[in-house]
Every structure is written in structure tokens, then in C-alpha cells.
Design a protein around this motif. Structure first.
Motif, PDB file in Angstrom:
ATOM      1  N   ILE A 226     134.645 -22.445   7.531  1.00  0.00           N
ATOM      2  CA  ILE A 226     134.759 -22.343   8.882  1.00  0.00           C
ATOM      3  C   ILE A 226     133.321 -21.754   9.568  1.00  0.00           C
ATOM      4  N   VAL A 227     132.942 -22.598  10.622  1.00  0.00           N
ATOM      5  CA  VAL A 227     131.706 -22.219  11.297  1.00  0.00           C
ATOM      6  C   VAL A 227     131.929 -21.903  12.618  1.00  0.00           C
ATOM      7  N   THR A 228     131.667 -20.621  13.179  1.00  0.00           N
ATOM      8  CA  THR A 228     131.832 -20.176  14.458  1.00  0.00           C
ATOM      9  C   THR A 228     131.139 -19.287  15.126  1.00  0.00           C
ATOM     10  N   ASN A 229     131.106 -18.970  16.386  1.00  0.00           N
ATOM     11  CA  ASN A 229     130.273 -17.945  16.908  1.00  0.00           C
ATOM     12  C   ASN A 229     131.177 -16.879  17.621  1.00  0.00           C
ATOM     13  N   ALA A 230     132.621 -17.161  17.384  1.00  0.00           N
ATOM     14  CA  ALA A 230     133.607 -16.372  18.138  1.00  0.00           C
ATOM     15  C   ALA A 230     134.280 -15.200  17.132  1.00  0.00           C
ATOM     16  N   LEU A 231     134.211 -14.128  17.907  1.00  0.00           N
ATOM     17  CA  LEU A 231     135.076 -12.847  16.993  1.00  0.00           C
ATOM     18  C   LEU A 231     136.256 -13.302  16.672  1.00  0.00           C
ATOM     19  N   GLY A 232     136.835 -13.752  17.491  1.00  0.00           N
ATOM     20  CA  GLY A 232     138.441 -13.765  17.473  1.00  0.00           C
ATOM     21  C   GLY A 232     138.492 -14.781  16.301  1.00  0.00           C
ATOM     22  N   VAL A 233     138.175 -15.931  16.445  1.00  0.00           N
ATOM     23  CA  VAL A 233     138.276 -16.972  15.263  1.00  0.00           C
ATOM     24  C   VAL A 233     137.952 -16.369  13.856  1.00  0.00           C
ATOM     25  N   ALA A 234     136.881 -15.647  13.819  1.00  0.00           N
ATOM     26  CA  ALA A 234     136.562 -14.976  12.401  1.00  0.00           C
ATOM     27  C   ALA A 234     137.354 -14.158  12.214  1.00  0.00           C
ATOM     28  N   ALA A 235     138.100 -13.424  12.935  1.00  0.00           N
ATOM     29  CA  ALA A 235     139.001 -12.150  12.743  1.00  0.00           C
ATOM     30  C   ALA A 235     140.352 -12.656  12.035  1.00  0.00           C
ATOM     31  N   GLU A 236     140.584 -14.056  12.667  1.00  0.00           N
ATOM     32  CA  GLU A 236     141.815 -14.835  12.225  1.00  0.00           C
ATOM     33  C   GLU A 236     141.727 -15.557  10.834  1.00  0.00           C
ATOM     34  N   LEU A 237     140.573 -16.148  10.667  1.00  0.00           N
ATOM     35  CA  LEU A 237     140.542 -16.893   9.305  1.00  0.00           C
ATOM     36  C   LEU A 237     139.696 -16.439   8.234  1.00  0.00           C
ATOM     37  N   GLY A 238     138.977 -15.267   8.674  1.00  0.00           N
ATOM     38  CA  GLY A 238     138.009 -14.737   7.625  1.00  0.00           C
ATOM     39  C   GLY A 238     139.024 -14.209   6.390  1.00  0.00           C
ATOM     40  N   GLY A 239     138.593 -13.918   5.127  1.00  0.00           N
ATOM     41  CA  GLY A 239     138.862 -13.323   4.114  1.00  0.00           C
ATOM     42  C   GLY A 239     140.378 -13.515   3.561  1.00  0.00           C
TER      43      GLY A 239
ATOM     44  N   TYR B 172     131.399 -18.215   8.030  1.00  0.00           N
ATOM     45  CA  TYR B 172     130.129 -18.047   8.852  1.00  0.00           C
ATOM     46  C   TYR B 172     130.145 -17.936  10.014  1.00  0.00           C
ATOM     47  N   LEU B 173     129.827 -16.670  10.486  1.00  0.00           N
ATOM     48  CA  LEU B 173     129.792 -16.250  11.924  1.00  0.00           C
ATOM     49  C   LEU B 173     128.364 -16.089  12.500  1.00  0.00           C
ATOM     50  N   ALA B 174     127.934 -16.778  13.372  1.00  0.00           N
ATOM     51  CA  ALA B 174     126.669 -16.517  14.151  1.00  0.00           C
ATOM     52  C   ALA B 174     126.591 -15.353  15.059  1.00  0.00           C
ATOM     53  N   GLY B 175     125.607 -14.654  14.713  1.00  0.00           N
ATOM     54  CA  GLY B 175     125.404 -13.315  15.456  1.00  0.00           C
ATOM     55  C   GLY B 175     124.498 -13.592  16.660  1.00  0.00           C
ATOM     56  N   GLY B 176     123.867 -12.229  17.204  1.00  0.00           N
ATOM     57  CA  GLY B 176     123.020 -12.150  18.115  1.00  0.00           C
ATOM     58  C   GLY B 176     123.491 -11.268  19.057  1.00  0.00           C
ATOM     59  N   GLU B 177     123.293 -11.458  20.331  1.00  0.00           N
ATOM     60  CA  GLU B 177     123.548 -10.488  21.587  1.00  0.00           C
ATOM     61  C   GLU B 177     125.271 -11.028  22.011  1.00  0.00           C
ATOM     62  N   LEU B 178     126.018  -9.984  21.640  1.00  0.00           N
ATOM     63  CA  LEU B 178     127.419 -10.509  22.104  1.00  0.00           C
ATOM     64  C   LEU B 178     127.693 -10.460  23.581  1.00  0.00           C
TER      65      LEU B 178
END
Length: 251
Positions: free
Chosen positions: A119-132, A139-145
Motif C-alpha cells: 500500500i502506497v498512501t499519503n493518508a494517515l488514516g489509511v496507514a493506520a488501518e492497513l499498516g502492520g 509506504y507513507l509519504a511524509g512532509g507537512e501535514l
């Protein structure tokens, strides 16, 4: 000097906090004249993005997204049905881009039973649901939230995302129109979605019925760039005419 499109987006972002704002306040915040704000508001009103009120403006109800939590609950039943239908098109081991929309968050929840996804995303919610979990690689893109979207859209995020070529991009836009295609009003979100659509092998648009027959200011994709539309709306003759070759799934 702030570019016009950036100034218009800043006005939309300020109004999206939920309260009407006066012309003087907007002018002070943007460090421009009252007349410049009036001119921008006239253009935004013509696009259907704001409603003028005495001495100021508010975001048009037809385009107001509000904080992420509020968007998440808007048309939630339809979005959940759409998400379940999208999940059925995803196989274990697939690689996906999920955008920062509330619909994509519902898709992420519907994908929890899948295994070995990339999963590639720039969304915190998606990362929390599917990561780990279940062997997924995330893979979560970072930068300024961007706090309102709980996501990252800036140049740092776009540079990180540039290295990925997922099998499918799953995207939801604010508006769908026969003539304008798929559009949004957030410039950063539009830029990231356009980038990932171009980098993905296939594109699924997940859009509920409330999004149709509307056009926002930021172009995201044409019908020719989309492989599949998943919606709770049936395809009518008008959309059949512009979406030849596009798979249309009714949730």
C-alpha cells in the motif's frame, strides 16, 4: 507574490474552517486589498465554490468538505458499500495507491481481510488501518501535514511518491461531470492524485452518487484515464457516452 490559484485555494481553505469570513479579514490574512478579495470571491462564486453574504462569504454547501471526521460520516452508508465493492476487485498480494479521501479510508477498512498487500498512501488514516497486519507492506509519504485532511500533499510528499508504480490507484474526487470529468477543489490533493494516476497501471474511481453532475475547480482525471468506476449510482446515457471502455460497478 502569491499566485492566483494559490490565493483562491487559501480563501477556500480559510472558509473551510466552517465559519463565514469577512472581506476585511480575508484581505488582512492574505495581505492583499479588499478589492482583490472581492474579485477572487466573484470568480469563486461563479464556479459555485462560495456563497456571497453581506460583507464576506462562506463556502458553498455543495462543495464544503469540512474536517476529515465530518467527511467520513457524510454519506457513510454509500461509501461503505462502494468500499466493499472496491475490495472485491483487490486480490491478495496486489499493490495499491489509496488517496486521502474519506472514501479511501472506508476502502482501507474493507481491505483488512486481504493479505500481503503493498500500500502506497499519503493518508494517515489509511496507514493506520492497513499498516502492520497480514503481511502488508505500507509506504507513507511524509512532509507537512494538512491537518484538515490528515494527509500530506506538499512537494516532499510528491517527491517520495514519485518512486512508486502501483498496480492500481484507488481515488475519489469531490465532483464528477460529463464535460469536466473528475475534479476537486483542493489543489494539493488534485496534484497528488494526478501524479499517482499517471504512475499506476490501472485506475479505480470510487465516487458516491452525491458527487455526480458537479464540477470543481481542480482537474484530476478525464474519463479516458480511468479503468473502473465504482459507485452507488447507475450509469445513464450521458455518462455511458463519455465512459466507453470503462468498467462501471454499481455498489
Amino acid at each position: 507574490m502569491m499566485k492566483r490559484r494559490d490565493r483562491r485555494q487559501e480563501i477556500l481553505d480559510l472558509l473551510a474552517q466552517g465559519e463565514p469570513l469577512g472581506i476585511h479579514m480575508l484581505a488582512d490574512t492574505l495581505t492583499v486589498s479588499d478589492e482583490t478579495v472581492r474579485r477572487e470571491l466573484r470568480l469563486l462564486e461563479a464556479d459555485g465554490l462560495v456563497e456571497r453574504i453581506h460583507g464576506g462569504a462562506r463556502l458553498a454547501k455543495s462543495v464544503e468538505e469540512g474536517p476529515f471526521e465530518a467527511r467520513l460520516h457524510r454519506n457513510a452508508g454509500a461509501k461503505q458499500r462502494i468500499a466493499a465493492a472496491v475490495a472485491q476487485t483487490v486480490a491478495d498480494g496486489d499493490s495499491l495507491y489509496l488517496d486521502a479521501s474519506s472514501t479511501a479510508f472506508h476502502v482501507a477498512q474493507a481491505l483488512k481481510g486481504k493479505r500481503d498487500l503493498t500500500i502506497v498512501t499519503n493518508a494517515l488514516g489509511v496507514a493506520a488501518e492497513l499498516g502492520g497486519r497480514y503481511g502488508n507492506r505500507l509506504y507513507l509519504a511524509g512532509g507537512e501535514l494538512d491537518e484538515r485532511y490528515r494527509a500530506f500533499f506538499d512537494a516532499t510528499a510528491r517527491a517520495y511518491l514519485a518512486q512508486f508504480r502501483p498496480a492500481m490507484a484507488i481515488v475519489s474526487t469531490e465532483s464528477v461531470d460529463v464535460a469536466a470529468g473528475f475534479t476537486d477543489y483542493h489543489i494539493g490533493e488534485g496534484e497528488v492524485c494526478r501524479q499517482m494516476i499517471a504512475q499506476s497501471r490501472r485506475v479505480t474511481m470510487a465516487v458516491d452518487a452525491s458527487k455526480f453532475d458537479r464540477a470543481s475547480v481542480v482537474a484530476v482525471a478525464s474519463f479516458a484515464e480511468v479503468d473502473r468506476i465504482v459507485s452507488d449510482r447507475e450509469m445513464d446515457d450521458a455518462y455511458a457516452g463519455v465512459s466507453a471502455g470503462v468498467e462501471w460497478i454499481v455498489a
